[in-house]
Structures are given as structure tokens and as C-alpha cells.
Design a protein around this motif. Structure first.
Motif, PDB file in Angstrom:
ATOM      1  N   VAL A 552       0.872  -1.176   0.000  1.00 37.96           N
ATOM      2  CA  VAL A 552       0.000   0.000   0.000  1.00 37.96           C
ATOM      3  C   VAL A 552       0.909   1.226   0.000  1.00 37.96           C
ATOM      4  O   VAL A 552       2.038   1.175   0.505  1.00 37.96           O
ATOM      5  CB  VAL A 552      -0.954   0.023   1.212  1.00 37.96           C
ATOM      6  N   PHE A 553       0.427   2.347  -0.558  1.00 38.89           N
ATOM      7  CA  PHE A 553       1.292   3.508  -0.692  1.00 38.89           C
ATOM      8  C   PHE A 553       0.472   4.788  -0.731  1.00 38.89           C
ATOM      9  O   PHE A 553      -0.744   4.787  -0.985  1.00 38.89           O
ATOM     10  CB  PHE A 553       2.129   3.403  -1.970  1.00 38.89           C
ATOM     11  N   VAL A 554       1.188   5.899  -0.494  1.00 40.73           N
ATOM     12  CA  VAL A 554       0.628   7.237  -0.674  1.00 40.73           C
ATOM     13  C   VAL A 554       1.731   8.128  -1.220  1.00 40.73           C
ATOM     14  O   VAL A 554       2.870   8.086  -0.755  1.00 40.73           O
ATOM     15  CB  VAL A 554       0.053   7.797   0.652  1.00 40.73           C
ATOM     16  N   ALA A 570      -0.222  20.879  -3.629  1.00 42.85           N
ATOM     17  CA  ALA A 570       0.258  19.500  -3.700  1.00 42.85           C
ATOM     18  C   ALA A 570      -0.864  18.561  -4.110  1.00 42.85           C
ATOM     19  O   ALA A 570      -2.004  18.701  -3.669  1.00 42.85           O
ATOM     20  CB  ALA A 570       0.836  19.064  -2.355  1.00 42.85           C
ATOM     21  N   LYS A 571      -0.536  17.600  -4.959  1.00 40.77           N
ATOM     22  CA  LYS A 571      -1.479  16.576  -5.378  1.00 40.77           C
ATOM     23  C   LYS A 571      -1.153  15.280  -4.638  1.00 40.77           C
ATOM     24  O   LYS A 571       0.013  14.975  -4.356  1.00 40.77           O
ATOM     25  CB  LYS A 571      -1.398  16.345  -6.884  1.00 40.77           C
ATOM     26  N   VAL A 572      -2.196  14.503  -4.337  1.00 46.96           N
ATOM     27  CA  VAL A 572      -2.021  13.285  -3.555  1.00 46.96           C
ATOM     28  C   VAL A 572      -2.615  12.105  -4.321  1.00 46.96           C
ATOM     29  O   VAL A 572      -3.721  12.201  -4.876  1.00 46.96           O
ATOM     30  CB  VAL A 572      -2.699  13.400  -2.175  1.00 46.96           C
ATOM     31  N   GLY A 573      -1.874  11.032  -4.346  1.00 49.13           N
ATOM     32  CA  GLY A 573      -2.348   9.770  -4.914  1.00 49.13           C
ATOM     33  C   GLY A 573      -2.084   8.644  -3.938  1.00 49.13           C
ATOM     34  O   GLY A 573      -1.069   8.645  -3.243  1.00 49.13           O
ATOM     35  N   ALA A 574      -2.994   7.687  -3.860  1.00 47.40           N
ATOM     36  CA  ALA A 574      -2.841   6.570  -2.934  1.00 47.40           C
ATOM     37  C   ALA A 574      -3.419   5.321  -3.571  1.00 47.40           C
ATOM     38  O   ALA A 574      -4.255   5.385  -4.471  1.00 47.40           O
ATOM     39  CB  ALA A 574      -3.530   6.865  -1.603  1.00 47.40           C
ATOM     40  N   GLY A 575      -2.963   4.174  -3.097  1.00 53.50           N
ATOM     41  CA  GLY A 575      -3.480   2.944  -3.668  1.00 53.50           C
ATOM     42  C   GLY A 575      -2.804   1.720  -3.111  1.00 53.50           C
ATOM     43  O   GLY A 575      -2.136   1.753  -2.079  1.00 53.50           O
ATOM     44  N   ASP A 590       0.585  -1.386  -9.783  1.00 56.48           N
ATOM     45  CA  ASP A 590      -0.088  -0.544  -8.799  1.00 56.48           C
ATOM     46  C   ASP A 590      -1.424  -0.056  -9.350  1.00 56.48           C
ATOM     47  O   ASP A 590      -1.537   0.293 -10.534  1.00 56.48           O
ATOM     48  CB  ASP A 590       0.765   0.678  -8.445  1.00 56.48           C
ATOM     49  N   LEU A 591      -2.400  -0.003  -8.467  1.00 60.04           N
ATOM     50  CA  LEU A 591      -3.679   0.642  -8.765  1.00 60.04           C
ATOM     51  C   LEU A 591      -3.786   1.845  -7.839  1.00 60.04           C
ATOM     52  O   LEU A 591      -3.861   1.685  -6.617  1.00 60.04           O
ATOM     53  CB  LEU A 591      -4.841  -0.325  -8.544  1.00 60.04           C
ATOM     54  N   ALA A 592      -3.746   3.041  -8.426  1.00 59.35           N
ATOM     55  CA  ALA A 592      -3.699   4.267  -7.629  1.00 59.35           C
ATOM     56  C   ALA A 592      -4.890   5.151  -7.949  1.00 59.35           C
ATOM     57  O   ALA A 592      -5.386   5.189  -9.086  1.00 59.35           O
ATOM     58  CB  ALA A 592      -2.407   5.023  -7.912  1.00 59.35           C
TER      59      ALA A 592
END
Length: 612
Positions: A552-554, A570-575, A590-592
Motif C-alpha cells: 500500500v502507498f501514498v 500538492a497533489k495526492v495519490g494513494a493505492g 499498482d492501482l492508484a
């Protein structure tokens, strides 16, 4: 109550008729005696001798009771196995079992053991039970280690006794005695005392008192010094190879320096196999020559590769290398990459300097084309780089690069010529091969140019990045990265800064959930790149199997037009994703999802390569 250690043997399991055997140790109380062979050899002899004739079917179960762990295993190995299930063979095994068990225990320091063995017939065959009362062990009352010869004044031998595994007050473990003896001899050989010998190697055991005295005396003789390094046939000049030798002729010999020479020759990249060893047979007058056998790499090496990333699409890589062009160690490489959105060709020629492993000059020539969204670029670059590895492990590179870049942003075509001097520093540490479980990478680069250097515009650029991989408890892997960049140019010159020097964000190695280079300042809806960059990422992976690791990541970050924008845009992506440890390195899927956008979108990211 001691634990029971049982074993079962089936006739026919061995490779032929064998009988159990053990190396005995003679006890002469109050006298110095030469000890038996090592415990390791005794175990090996017992294991090799144990067996049963081929072709039988019955079983004999053997149980050892009254001792556990190391003692039980030692006894079980020394006992061996009966020759057959015939009553006479089992009876003979039972009769000799107490003697063999006592021999086994003496090797571990138990000289007062009481052993009894019984046998009985069961429905499954014979069962032999060996009951052991080990008694109190014999302990080392006095441990005497003495040195003579030049080693007596060698600092490497200082406090030698405290480093040996056998010590006063400890149990007389013969395996540790043999290890202690071997440590002394190995240290002497590693330090160049090739004529050394033991003048005394004795153990005196008093079983009734439960004490032992150990005496190890070693005469090292003289210490040898390095003689000439003799290289076997090689395509490289001997004068060049001598520059890779980390020691001087006449220095005191150490095995560490011999190993360093072996590593240096392998690290040079010229050889596929290296063997370095002291020619002890040719040693004389306290001088030992060093012989080096070399197997050169193929003069021409071709590499190929295919892959896919969501940033650049499908790609093919081809490479041609000549590890050595001439006898002076020059090298040449040609690499090309053809991807859907990027194509490049790079040629490099490397000239090693005085210290080939630390310093070199590299000449580069490259062409590249990139087509991403509203940006097209065509770039030609030529560079001269001086590379030097610092004692701290950092790689320092000083360079001068000439860039000619033609680019289009929306419908505006421009061309910029730059002559850029700069410097970079980098350090990579890793453990775990292509998919490291521990490591970090640090990079810092600075570059600048001005019209008085022949460039079209004034420009100053700094970029710093860090990546970390750490694993806790073998299964919990954490990956963190951060990157900062800043670009300064004249007030009206930004439009002439080529895209290769502007900052963008988004993509597999940036903020996942967003397309490649889709984040940054915009003009009329098109991303034009920024003067500043700030990114950070944190990822957790769990080692589910040796090959597979879910994660898992951010990610967060963006490219900015002004420094004041860093806190608010700032832009944020997680998945979540999965990693597969392949023979060519980790493969990541990865699916983000975007976070905080008016309309959340999902994006699939696929990439290959090290986490560092």
C-alpha cells in the motif's frame, strides 16, 4: 528428566555395507597428551561409517534418553546403526553402545557419564534404548596460549586468548579447542607467517577432579612481505593492471590485501573470473610473489531487453559494449531505447585515469526524442565528465554538457542551445541483490550557464533526491522517497528553457494516480512545467512469499511556478499494488487513485526495476 532423541534406520538405505566408527580420545590424568582429531572429523567419520547392508527390510529403532539438544544429537551420531536386524547384530550394537556414547560425551567435555543400553523386540522390529547420565562436565582450569617469533610483537595477536572460543572456566568442548587452534593458525597465515608451526598442542584431563589444562604454543617464524605481482596473459597491459594493485611491493603481507586485489580486478569490469593467491612455493628471503590468473570478458557484449511502463508504453532496449578497446583499458558502450513515447541513442567512451577504480574521464554523445501530451522535444547532447569515487563512498561527477534542444509546447516551436557546466554527487548502498531488502540512494546535482558561456539564456538548476528501503522482521518492507528541485532563469527567459530542464510531476516514479508529466503549471490547459518541484512517497509492503509482496502507498507532490505555491497545490495519490521478485528485478503493478480531486480517478501503473 532429559528429553528422548529417537532414530530409526532401515537396511538398504545406505550405499553398501558400512559399520559405525568413532575416533577415540585417550585420557591420561595429570599428564600432557596430544589430543584426538577434531570433533568435526569425529562426527564425519561416524556419519560416514554408519549404515546397514543393502537389500534388508526390517527396522531398528534407537532412542537416546537422559540428555537433550547437543548432547543427545552427539550421542546419536556416535552410536551409528546396527549392521542388520539379526539378533546377533543388535546384541553387538547394544554391547558397544555405552562405550560409544561415553566417547561422544567426552568430545563435549563430559568424562564421567554413566550409560546403560537395553534392547527388546517389538512388532515393528528391534528397539534399543540408551539411557545416559552425563554427570558433571570437565572444565578448563588453565588455558595457556604462548607465541614466539615475530608474531609475538604483532598487534593483531594482542589479547588473542580473549578471542578464542575455549576459555578458562568453560566446559572442555573439543570442537571449541580445535576451533581455537585453527583460529591461531589462520590468523598467522592471514598475516604472512607462512613458516609458523605449533610447538605444543596438548590437553591434560583429570576426570576425577573435573578439570583440564590446555596448552597451545605457536612459533610464527618471520613475517613475509609482498613480492612482485605476476599477471597471467591478459589483453590489458601489465603496466595498466599494476595500477589496480592496492599494495606496494615490500609491504607486510596480509590476506586482506590479497582479497582487495581480487575485488579490484573483478570490479574493474574487464574480467569474468579472477584468482589471486600467494605463490608460497616460490617464497624466499621473507618475500612471497603474488600470482594472478585472469579470464577476460568477451570483447563484444550484446544486451537486449523488452518491457512496458504506463509512463512510456512498450519499449525495446539494445546495447553493445566493448569492456576493453585497447591495452590501456579504454571502454566503449552504445545503448538505444525505443519506446512508444521516447526514443534515445547514447554512445560513451571511458578513459580510466591514474586510479582506474576511482577516477575516469567519460565522453558522451546522445540524441533523444520525447512525445508526451502537448510536448514534443528533439535533443542532441555532448558531454565530458570527470568521475571520482571519494573515500566516503560518494561518487563525484564534474561535467560540461552542450545541449541543442528543439521543442514544441502546444503549437509554439522553439530551439535553445546551452553550454552547461555542473557537478553531481551520489551514493548508493544496498543489500539483497536486484530486489534489495535494505538500501538507500542519495543524489544531488547543480548546474548553471550564462550567455557569456555561449548559451542562449541564463540558467541555474539544483535537484536533490533521496530513496530508502528498510525491512523489519524479515517481512515488513518500507520504502520512502523524497525529491526537491529548483530552477532560476532570467525574468523573461522561462519560455526558452527546454522541457528537459523544467520540472514535472505525475507518473510511475512520481505521484501515482496521475499520468506521466501531467502535473505542473499550465497555460491554456497545457502543462508547461515548473520552476520548482517537491515530491514525497511512503510505501509499505508485506513479504507474503519469497517472491510476492503486496503493498500500500501514498504519494504527494507537484511542480510549481512559484515557491509560495508549495504549501497549497500538492497533489495526492494513494493505492495498493503487488511486487514480484523476478530474476531481472522487481516487477510492480499498482492501482492508484487521486485524492482530494473533485472527481476521483483511478490509474493502473506498471513498472520494472530496483526500488532504489
Amino acid at each position: 528428566m532429559g528429553a528422548s532423541v529417537a532414530g530409526r534406520c532401515r537396511r538398504g538405505a545406505g550405499g553398501g555395507g558400512r559399520r559405525s566408527a568413532a575416533i577415540q580420545y585417550t585420557r591420561l590424568p595429570r599428564r600432557w597428551v596430544k589430543p584426538s582429531a577434531s570433533l568435526v572429523l569425529a562426527l564425519a567419520a561416524a556419519c560416514a561409517a554408519a549404515g546397514v547392508p543393502r537389500g534388508a527390510a526390517a527396522e531398528v529403532a534407537i532412542a537416546v534418553k537422559g540428555v537433550e539438544k547437543e548432547l543427545a544429537e552427539q550421542v546419536r551420531v556416535y552410536l551409528g546403526e546396527p549392521g542388520s536386524e539379526e539378533p546377533a547384530a543388535v546384541a553387538a550394537f547394544q554391547r558397544h553402545a555405552p562405550e560409544r556414547a561415553r566417547e561422544a560425551l567426552e568430545a563435549l567435555g563430559y568424562y564421567r557419564a554413566q550409560v546403560a543400553a537395553k534392547r527388546r523386540r517389538t512388532d515393528d522390529g528391534w528397539r534399543v534404548v540408551v539411557r545416559v547420565d552425563p554427570g558433571e562436565p570437565v572444565r578448563v582450569r588453565r588455558m595457556a596460549v604462548c607465541l614466539s617469533g615475530e608474531a609475538a610483537a604483532d598487534a593483531a595477536f594482542a589479547n588473542l586468548e580473549s578471542r578464542l572460543p575455549l576459555k578458562e572456566g568453560k566446559i572442555l568442548h573439543h570442537g571449541r579447542y580445535e576451533t581455537s587452534r585453527q583460529l591461531i593458525q589462520n590468523l598467522a597465515l592471514d598475516r604472512g607467517y607462512f613458516d609458523g608451526r605449533f610447538t605444543a598442542r596438548r590437553i591434560a584431563v583429570d576426570p576425577e577432579a573435573g578439570t583440564a589444562e590446555v596448552r597451545l604454543c605457536y612459533d610464527s617464524g618471520v613475517r613475509y612481505h609482498f613480492g612482485p605481482v605476476r599477471f597471467a596473459d591478459s589483453p590489458l597491459a601489465e603496466s595498466f593492471l599494476e595500477r589496480l594493485v592496492p599494495f606496494e611491493r615490500g609491504e607486510p603481507y596480509t590476506a586482506e590485501q590479497v582479497a582487495a586485489l581480487n575485488r579490484a580486478l573483478l570490479d574493474s569490469g574487464y574480467f569474468s573470473d579472477v584468482r589471486v593467491r600467494p605463490a608460497r612455493g616460490a617464497a624466499s628471503g621473507g618475500v612471497v610473489p603474488i600470482d594472478v590468473e585472469l579470464t577476460a570478458r568477451a570483447r563484444h557484449e550484446l544486451t537486449t531487453g523488452v518491457g512496458y511502463t504506463t509512463d512510456l508504453g512498450a519499449r525495446v532496449r539494445l546495447g553493445w559494449r566493448r569492456p576493453w578497446v585497447n591495452r590501456r583499458g579504454h571502454a566503449f558502450a552504445l545503448d538505444t531505447e525505443i519506446a512508444e513515447r521516447r526514443q534515445n541513442l547514447t554512445a560513451s567512451y571511458t578513459v580510466p585515469l591514474r586510479d582506474p577504480l576511482r577516477s575516469s574521464l567519460e565522453y558522451q554523445l546522445g540524441v533523444q526524442a520525447l512525445d508526451v501530451a502537448d510536448i514534443d522535444t528533439e535533443q542532441i547532447s555532448a558531454a565530458v565528465q570527470y568521475r571520482h569515487r571519494l573515500d566516503s563512498g560518494w561518487q563525484q561527477t564534474l561535467f560540461v554538457r552542450a545541449d541543442e534542444e528543439r521543442f514544441r509546447i502546444q503549437d509554439d516551436w522553439r530551439s535553445t542551445t546551452l553550454f552547461i557546466p555542473g557537478a553531481s554527487w551520489s551514493r548508493v548502498r544496498s543489500r539483497g541483490g536486484l530486489d534489495p531488502h535494505w538500501g538507500d540512494r542519495q543524489t544531488l546535482s547543480v548546474e548553471a550557464t550564462d550567455p557569456w558561456l555561449g548559451s542562449d539564456i541564463e540558467l541555474r538548476r539544483v535537484r536533490a533526491a533521496t530513496r530508502w528501503v528498510r525491512t523489519l522482521g524479515d517481512r515488513h518492507r518500507f520504502r520512502a522517497r523524497a525529491e526537491l528541485g529548483a530552477l532560476d532563469t532570467g525574468p523573461d527567459a522561462f519560455d526558452d528553457v527546454p522541457p528537459s530542464l523544467r520540472f514535472y510531476a505525475g507518473g510511475d516514479q512520481s505521484v501515482r494516480g496521475y499520468k506521466f508529466q501531467s502535473l505542473g503549471p499550465k497555460r491554456d490547459g497545457a502543462v508547461i512545467g515548473g520552476r520548482y518541484l517537491a515530491e514525497a512517497s511512503l510505501e509499505y509492503g508485506y513479504q507474503l512469499t519469497p517472491k510476492w509482496r503486496p503493498a500500500v502507498f501514498v504519494d504527494a507532490g507537484n511542480a510549481y511556478a512559484d515557491w509560495d505555491d508549495l504549501s497549497g497545490e500538492a497533489k495526492v495519490g494513494a493505492g495498493l499494488g503487488v511486487r514480484y521478485s523476478s530474476p531481472i528485478g522487481p516487477i510492480r503493478l499498482d492501482l492508484a487513485a487521486t485524492v482530494g480531486e473533485p472527481e476521483r480517478s483511478w490509474r493502473l501503473h506498471f513498472s520494472m526495476g530496483s526500488d532504489l
